[in-house]
Design a protein around this motif. Structure first.
Motif, PDB file in Angstrom:
ATOM      1  N   ASP A 192       0.830  -1.206   0.000  1.00 14.06           N
ATOM      2  CA  ASP A 192       0.000   0.000   0.000  1.00 14.06           C
ATOM      3  C   ASP A 192       0.859   1.248   0.000  1.00 14.06           C
ATOM      4  O   ASP A 192       1.994   1.242   0.470  1.00 14.06           O
ATOM      5  CB  ASP A 192      -0.887   0.033   1.249  1.00 14.06           C
ATOM      6  N   ASP A 193       0.265   2.311  -0.472  1.00 11.98           N
ATOM      7  CA  ASP A 193       0.917   3.610  -0.418  1.00 11.98           C
ATOM      8  C   ASP A 193       0.559   4.230   0.930  1.00 11.98           C
ATOM      9  O   ASP A 193      -0.507   4.816   1.100  1.00 11.98           O
ATOM     10  CB  ASP A 193       0.405   4.459  -1.582  1.00 11.98           C
ATOM     11  N   LEU A 194       1.431   4.050   1.884  1.00 14.93           N
ATOM     12  CA  LEU A 194       1.107   4.459   3.253  1.00 14.93           C
ATOM     13  C   LEU A 194       1.946   5.635   3.705  1.00 14.93           C
ATOM     14  O   LEU A 194       3.081   5.806   3.298  1.00 14.93           O
ATOM     15  CB  LEU A 194       1.365   3.292   4.214  1.00 14.93           C
ATOM     16  N   GLN A 195       1.334   6.395   4.592  1.00 10.37           N
ATOM     17  CA  GLN A 195       2.015   7.546   5.157  1.00 10.37           C
ATOM     18  C   GLN A 195       2.131   7.293   6.658  1.00 10.37           C
ATOM     19  O   GLN A 195       1.264   6.651   7.251  1.00 10.37           O
ATOM     20  CB  GLN A 195       1.119   8.749   4.917  1.00 10.37           C
ATOM     21  N   GLN A 196       3.178   7.785   7.263  1.00 11.90           N
ATOM     22  CA  GLN A 196       3.283   7.654   8.722  1.00 11.90           C
ATOM     23  C   GLN A 196       3.625   9.004   9.328  1.00 11.90           C
ATOM     24  O   GLN A 196       4.545   9.676   8.874  1.00 11.90           O
ATOM     25  CB  GLN A 196       4.347   6.622   9.077  1.00 11.90           C
ATOM     26  N   GLU A 197       2.867   9.393  10.325  1.00 15.78           N
ATOM     27  CA  GLU A 197       3.093  10.673  10.990  1.00 15.78           C
ATOM     28  C   GLU A 197       3.272  10.442  12.486  1.00 15.78           C
ATOM     29  O   GLU A 197       2.698   9.515  13.042  1.00 15.78           O
ATOM     30  CB  GLU A 197       1.900  11.619  10.760  1.00 15.78           C
ATOM     31  N   THR A 198       4.064  11.297  13.104  1.00 15.29           N
ATOM     32  CA  THR A 198       4.324  11.149  14.534  1.00 15.29           C
ATOM     33  C   THR A 198       3.979  12.438  15.278  1.00 15.29           C
ATOM     34  O   THR A 198       4.346  13.525  14.844  1.00 15.29           O
ATOM     35  CB  THR A 198       5.810  10.818  14.773  1.00 15.29           C
ATOM     36  N   VAL A 199       3.255  12.282  16.380  1.00 16.36           N
ATOM     37  CA  VAL A 199       2.993  13.397  17.289  1.00 16.36           C
ATOM     38  C   VAL A 199       3.732  13.093  18.580  1.00 16.36           C
ATOM     39  O   VAL A 199       3.640  11.973  19.088  1.00 16.36           O
ATOM     40  CB  VAL A 199       1.480  13.527  17.573  1.00 16.36           C
ATOM     41  N   ARG A 200       4.480  14.053  19.096  1.00 21.75           N
ATOM     42  CA  ARG A 200       5.181  13.830  20.360  1.00 21.75           C
ATOM     43  C   ARG A 200       4.664  14.778  21.422  1.00 21.75           C
ATOM     44  O   ARG A 200       4.497  15.971  21.167  1.00 21.75           O
ATOM     45  CB  ARG A 200       6.675  14.066  20.196  1.00 21.75           C
ATOM     46  N   ALA A 201       4.423  14.222  22.610  1.00 17.29           N
ATOM     47  CA  ALA A 201       3.930  15.051  23.712  1.00 17.29           C
ATOM     48  C   ALA A 201       4.790  14.832  24.942  1.00 17.29           C
ATOM     49  O   ALA A 201       5.403  13.780  25.118  1.00 17.29           O
ATOM     50  CB  ALA A 201       2.480  14.697  24.015  1.00 17.29           C
ATOM     51  N   TYR A 202       4.838  15.847  25.769  1.00 18.70           N
ATOM     52  CA  TYR A 202       5.565  15.731  27.033  1.00 18.70           C
ATOM     53  C   TYR A 202       4.634  16.212  28.145  1.00 18.70           C
ATOM     54  O   TYR A 202       3.964  17.231  28.000  1.00 18.70           O
ATOM     55  CB  TYR A 202       6.837  16.584  26.997  1.00 18.70           C
ATOM     56  N   GLY A 203       4.578  15.451  29.240  1.00 18.54           N
ATOM     57  CA  GLY A 203       3.693  15.819  30.331  1.00 18.54           C
ATOM     58  C   GLY A 203       2.267  15.346  30.115  1.00 18.54           C
ATOM     59  O   GLY A 203       1.338  15.827  30.759  1.00 18.54           O
ATOM     60  N   GLY A 235       9.875   9.297  29.198  1.00 14.61           N
ATOM     61  CA  GLY A 235       9.009  10.346  29.720  1.00 14.61           C
ATOM     62  C   GLY A 235       8.220  11.093  28.657  1.00 14.61           C
ATOM     63  O   GLY A 235       7.351  11.901  28.974  1.00 14.61           O
ATOM     64  N   GLU A 236       8.528  10.849  27.390  1.00 16.86           N
ATOM     65  CA  GLU A 236       7.742  11.457  26.314  1.00 16.86           C
ATOM     66  C   GLU A 236       6.711  10.450  25.827  1.00 16.86           C
ATOM     67  O   GLU A 236       6.949   9.248  25.864  1.00 16.86           O
ATOM     68  CB  GLU A 236       8.649  11.875  25.141  1.00 16.86           C
ATOM     69  N   LEU A 237       5.565  10.963  25.365  1.00 18.20           N
ATOM     70  CA  LEU A 237       4.536  10.089  24.817  1.00 18.20           C
ATOM     71  C   LEU A 237       4.464  10.314  23.312  1.00 18.20           C
ATOM     72  O   LEU A 237       4.176  11.422  22.848  1.00 18.20           O
ATOM     73  CB  LEU A 237       3.184  10.414  25.471  1.00 18.20           C
ATOM     74  N   ASP A 238       4.768   9.279  22.543  1.00 13.56           N
ATOM     75  CA  ASP A 238       4.723   9.373  21.083  1.00 13.56           C
ATOM     76  C   ASP A 238       3.455   8.715  20.568  1.00 13.56           C
ATOM     77  O   ASP A 238       3.059   7.653  21.060  1.00 13.56           O
ATOM     78  CB  ASP A 238       5.918   8.641  20.450  1.00 13.56           C
ATOM     79  N   MET A 239       2.830   9.326  19.590  1.00 17.94           N
ATOM     80  CA  MET A 239       1.694   8.698  18.909  1.00 17.94           C
ATOM     81  C   MET A 239       2.016   8.610  17.425  1.00 17.94           C
ATOM     82  O   MET A 239       2.205   9.616  16.766  1.00 17.94           O
ATOM     83  CB  MET A 239       0.428   9.525  19.116  1.00 17.94           C
ATOM     84  N   MET A 240       2.135   7.371  16.939  1.00 17.57           N
ATOM     85  CA  MET A 240       2.423   7.166  15.526  1.00 17.57           C
ATOM     86  C   MET A 240       1.125   6.777  14.820  1.00 17.57           C
ATOM     87  O   MET A 240       0.389   5.913  15.312  1.00 17.57           O
ATOM     88  CB  MET A 240       3.417   6.024  15.327  1.00 17.57           C
TER      89      MET A 240
END
Lengths: 427, 427
Positions: A192-203, A235-240
Motif C-alpha cells: 500500500d501507499d502508506l504515510q506515517q506521521e508522529t505526534v510527540r507530547a511531554y507531560g 518520559g515522552e509520549l509518542d503517537m504514531m
C-alpha cells in the motif's frame, strides 16, 4: 494491508538475552515505511531445526516476505544460508566470482592473513560464497554476502526470503540493494501507499490520550481507517499514525482534536525530536550543563549529535559538594543552608556553568536518584533544575520522578531538555 | 535440555520497533538460569489472530512452558488474557475478590478517580479481574494481575502458560510468584541442574577466541558437553558457558586452555564487570573524568552505580578548547602547538581534572568521534587518553576505533575504564 512480512532474527546471543537485538526493530520500521505490514518477529538460536520451524510457521501464516538477520559468518555455527536452502529444498552452489570478491575484501583489510589461499580462512570464504540455486546474492557490506530467494507457489507456498548479515551496520548498508533486487521489488510493488506521521507530547499521560482518542472516535467518521500506536519513551509520549494517502484528511482532523485538548503538551507534529527543537530554540547560542544526579547524561545527550561541538561548550559533573564549589563557584554556605538538592543550588550551578564555560545558556540538575539518600521532605526522585540564560533571571523548578535510579536519571535528562526549550521559547 | 520454553512478547509498539523490548531478553535469561532451554521468542502486535498463531506454533513445537508479556491493561486493545483463554478454550470468569483488590490499589494511588465505582474505570477494573477457568491469578505488582494456566494433555497438548504484564518493572516484580505457582514449579522441577559461567576479555578478537576453542576441542574430551556462546559488547568479548553441574571439571579444563592463550586479555572469570573491578582497584581512592569526545559518557557510566557518590568526585566535559583551558587549566599554547587531540592535552586534562576535582585518580579522553573533523594524520576514530594517579607520572596512549560516532564514543568509554584499571593495578 495487502503485503505482510515476517522477520526472523537468529543468534543464540540474542535468544539468550546476552545482547539486545537491534535488527528486528530496525527492519520492522523499514518495512512499515515501505507500506508492508510486519505480522511477526521471531528470534531463534543457532539451531537449524528451530530456524526451519520458524520459517515454516511464517510461510504457513501466508506472509509475502521473510527477512532473516544473522548467521552468515565464515564459521561452522553460522548456518542460516544452508538452513534456508534446506527449507526451500534448493542446493547450494559455489559462486567462484563471489569467492574471489570476498577473498579480495579480506586481502584488503587483513593483508597478512596467512591462510587466505588455503586452510581455515579459505574454507570460511568458500562457505560464504555458497548461493542457493535460483537465488541472487547481495554484495557484501562486510565480508558476508546477503541472499534473495524468490517466492515459490504451490500447495505450501514459500514466500520471498531475504537473508541479511547480523552486524547492524552491515545489515543496514545492505538494505538498499535488498529492496531493489527484482524479487523483493516485485513484493513491494504490491504494498500500500502508506504515510506515517508522529505526534510527540511531554507531560501527557497515556490514559489522557486514550480518553481523547475515544472522544475523537465519536467526532470523526472513518477514524478507524487510521492505525494508531502510542508509546511512552523516556518520559515522552509518542503517537504514531499510519494511513493510506487518501485518508490524510482524516488524520488532519484527528490532529485538530489532539491539539485542541493537549496544545501545551504536544511539542512536535512533524517528527522532530526535542533535540531538534533545542537547536532551533538556541538559534546560534551556545549551551552548557551542570549536572549532579544525571552525572553526565545531559552532556552525553547534547554531544551525541554530529556537529554539536558548534554549540555545546561542555559541562560539569559536580557530583561532590566540593566540585560544585570549586568548579562552578556554588557557595559552600549555600549548600550548607539549603542542601545540595535545592533550587538555590540549582540556580547557582546553572549560573556558574554558564559563566565558567562561557555559554549563552546553561541547564543544571541536582537531585536524589536513589536508591539511598532520600529523606522525608526530599524523597528519592526529587530533582531541582536551573536554567540560566544570558540577560534573563535564572529559572528554577523542582520535580519528582518515579522509578529506580536509572529511570530517575533518564526522566531527569529528558525533563532538562524540555525545560531549556520552554525557557528559550519564552524569550 | 529436558525442559523447553517459548516466550511471546506482545505489543504493536514493540513489533513496529518503536520501543525496544526488554522483557524477552530478561525472561530468557531468567529461564536459562533455572535450567530451562528457551527455544523461541516471538513478537506480535495487538492482534488476536497473530497471537493465537504464535501460541499454536509454540505448542506444536512441544515447548513445556509459554511465557507471555504485555496486553494486560484496562483498555479494550489489551487482549492477552482473553486471547489466551480462547486459545485454551477456557471461559473467563469474574473474580470479585480480585476486582476489589485492583479497585483498592487504584483507590490508594489515585484517590480522586471519579468513576472508580462506575463508568470506564470500573469497566477496566472488571476486565482486569477476569480469570480463565482453572487458572491461578498472580497478585498485581502494578494494577494488572498475572495468570498461570496449567498444561493440558491430549492430541494437541497445550503447555503451561504464564501471562505477565508488559511494564518491565511489574513483570520482574511478578516473576517470583510466577515461578513458585504450582503449575510452573512442576515444570521447573523437571529442568536440568545447570550452571552458567562467564569469561570476559578485552582486546581479544572473536576469530582468535574461535581458534582457541578449536584447539581446546582437540585437547579436551567431552568439550561438546559445554554450551558456549560468545558475544561482543561495547568492545568487550564475553564467553558464556552453560553446563550440567557434573561437567564442572570439563569447564575448568577449558578455562585453563583459555587462560594459557589469552591471559592478558581475560579480565574476569567470575562474572565481575570492569566497573566492579574499577571499584576494587580504586580501593578507597576517588576518581574524576575529563572528557572531550565522550562528552559525559564516562561520568554517566561511573555514576550509574548506586552509591557511586562515595568515590566519584565528578567530571568535566571540556568540549570546547576554552573549556579545556578555563575549567581544568590546559594551557592554550599547548592546544595550539599539539592540537586538542594529542597525548599532551590528554595528560593535561587528566592532571587538571584530578587537581580541580580533588580526586586521587582521573581519566581523560580527547578524540575525533566523527563524522567530521578527521584529518590525514588524525582520522575519525583517533582518541588520546590520559590517566593521572596521585604521586605517579601521568600515563597517556593513543588508540584508533572503528565505526560511526556512537560506536567510537562507546568504545572509547569502555577503553577508558580498562586503561584506568590497568594503571591502578600496576601500582
Amino acid at each position: 494491508m495487502s503485503v505482510r512480512a515476517g522477520i526472523v532474527v537468529t543468534g543464540t546471543e540474542v535468544l539468550t538475552g546476552r545482547i539486545d537485538d537491534q535488527n528486528g526493530p530496525w527492519l520492522s520500521n523499514q518495512l512499515l515505511t515501505l507500506g508492508v505490514d510486519v505480522a511477526h518477529i521471531t528470534i531463534c538460536g543457532d539451531r537449524p531445526a528451530d530456524l526451519i520451524a520458524q520459517l515454516r510457521f511464517l510461510a504457513d501464516q501466508s506472509v509475502d516476505l521473510i527477512v532473516t538477520s544473522g548467521g552468515l559468518g565464515p564459521t561452522a555455527d553460522d548456518l542460516t544460508v544452508a538452513t534456508v536452502a534446506e527449507f526451500c529444498t534448493r542446493e547450494l552452489l559455489l559462486d567462484p566470482e563471489l569467492e574471489e570478491h570476498i577473498a579480495g575484501i579480506i586481502r584488503h583489510h587483513r593483508p597478512h592473513t596467512p591462510d587466505l589461499d588455503a586452510g581455515p580462512t579459505r574454507i570460511g570464504i568458500r562457505k560464504q560464497a555458497l548461493v542457493p540455486t535460483g537465488a541472487t546474492s547481495l554484495p557484501p557490506t562486510g565480508t558476508a554476502p546477503g541472499v534473495v530467494i524468490p517466492a515459490v507457489a504451490g500447495d505450501r507456498p514459500i514466500p520471498t526470503i531475504v537473508i541479511l548479515p547480523g552486524p547492524p551496520g552491515e545489515l543496514q548498508a545492505m538494505w538498499p540493494s535488498a529492496i531493489t533486487s527484482p524479487a523483493v521489488a516485485e513484493v513491494l510493488s504490491r504494498a500500500d501507499d502508506l504515510q506515517q506521521e508522529t505526534v510527540r507530547a511531554y507531560g501527557l499521560h497515556e490514559a489522557q490520550l486514550a480518553e481523547t482518542l475515544r472522544r475523537a472516535e465519536a467526532e470523526i467518521a472513518d477514524l478507524d481507517r487510521l492505525e494508531i500506536t502510542t508509546c511512552l519513551r523516556h518520559g515522552e509520549l509518542d503517537m504514531m499514525t499510519r494511513f493510506a494517502s487518501g485518508d490524510a484528511d482524516v488524520y488532519r482532523r484527528l490532529l485538530d482534536v489532539l491539539t485542541e485538548h493537549h496544545e501545551h503538551q504536544i511539542f512536535s507534529t512533524d517528527g522532530s525530536t526535542i533535540e531538534d527543537q533545542l537547536i532551533d530554540a538556541l538559534d546560534g547560542r551556545s549551551i552548557a550543563a551542570a549536572e549532579s544526579c544525571t552525572g553526565g547524561l545531559i552532556a552525553a545527550r547534547l554531544t551525541a549529535r554530529p556537529g554539536s561541538s558548534a554549540y555545546v561548550m561542555g559541562g560539569v559533573v559536580s557530583y561532590s559538594n566540593d566540585a560544585k564549589s570549586d568548579l562552578i563557584d556554588v557557595p559552600a554556605e549555600m549548600i550548607a543552608t539549603h542542601g545540595a538538592v535545592s533550587e538555590q543550588v540549582a540556580a547557582a550551578m546553572a549560573e556558574g556553568a554558564r559563566r565558567c564555560l562561557e555559554a549563552d545558556v546553561a541547564v543544571s540538575t541536582t537531585g536524589i536518584a536513589g536508591p539511598d539518600g532520600g529523606t522525608e521532605t526530599k524523597p528519592v526522585g526529587t530533582v531541582c533544575f536551573g536554567v540560566a540564560i544570558d540577560r534573563r533571571p535564572t529559572y528554577t523548578v523542582t520535580r519528582h520522578f518515579p522509578g529506580d535510579r536509572e529511570r530517575v536519571r533518564t526522566l531527569t535528562t529528558t525533563a532538562a531538555l524540555h525545560l531549556v526549550v520552554a525557557q528559550l521559547k519564552r524569550s
